[in-house]
Design an enzyme around this catalytic site. Sequence first.
Site, PDB file in Angstrom:
ATOM      1  N   ASP A 119       7.252  -9.354  -3.583  1.00 34.63           N
ATOM      2  CA  ASP A 119       8.366  -8.431  -3.817  1.00 34.63           C
ATOM      3  C   ASP A 119       8.361  -8.035  -5.289  1.00 34.63           C
ATOM      4  OD1 ASP A 119       9.407  -8.444  -1.199  1.00 34.63           O
ATOM      5  OD2 ASP A 119      10.514 -10.282  -1.585  1.00 34.63           O
ATOM      6  N   ASP A 137       9.367  -3.189   3.010  1.00 28.48           N
ATOM      7  CA  ASP A 137      10.804  -3.199   3.280  1.00 28.48           C
ATOM      8  C   ASP A 137      11.374  -1.781   3.299  1.00 28.48           C
ATOM      9  OD1 ASP A 137      10.684  -5.997   3.318  1.00 28.48           O
ATOM     10  OD2 ASP A 137      11.099  -6.123   1.171  1.00 28.48           O
TER      11      ASP A 137
END
Length: 171
Positions: A119, A137
Amino acid sequence: MQARMIRRVLAWAAFAMAADQATKWLILTKIMVPPRIIELTPFLNLRLGFNYGVSFGLGSEWLEAWPEALALLKLFAAVGLVVWAARSETRLEQVGLSLIAGGALGNALDRWRQGAVTDFIDLHWAGYHWPTFNGADIAISAGVSLILLASLMPLISRSAPSSTKLNGGSK
């Protein structure tokens, strides 16, 4: 199922997965070496992180020991989403499901390769930070939005005035 429809579904899923993996490769090899926080705007940073759990890191304490199992589960879910997308009757739903499948595959590949999802997008405002996320995402969120829009389209078209109503009902 038409071959053309299957190719379209696979193309969207491959696009989402490739975009996700390309951005993660850039972050891991070119941009965040050494890891640091890069301020892009007053509300957006690049901040490298690794998610060992599921959404928002949930379950990371017990999933960290089983990354391959979670990757395999995501792979099966992505295959199911691709089949669903190929059978869908609306283009919005097809693209939405394909984006979700591609995002799931991108995150599954991370888990399989490194045991965690990479991330790096950090949204924040007034000291509050949204959990760090990635391109997969974004693809998943966009896909869900398209599916919701596709489900609302029949309601929107029913409530829209028809051309006969606009023309007074006669010629």
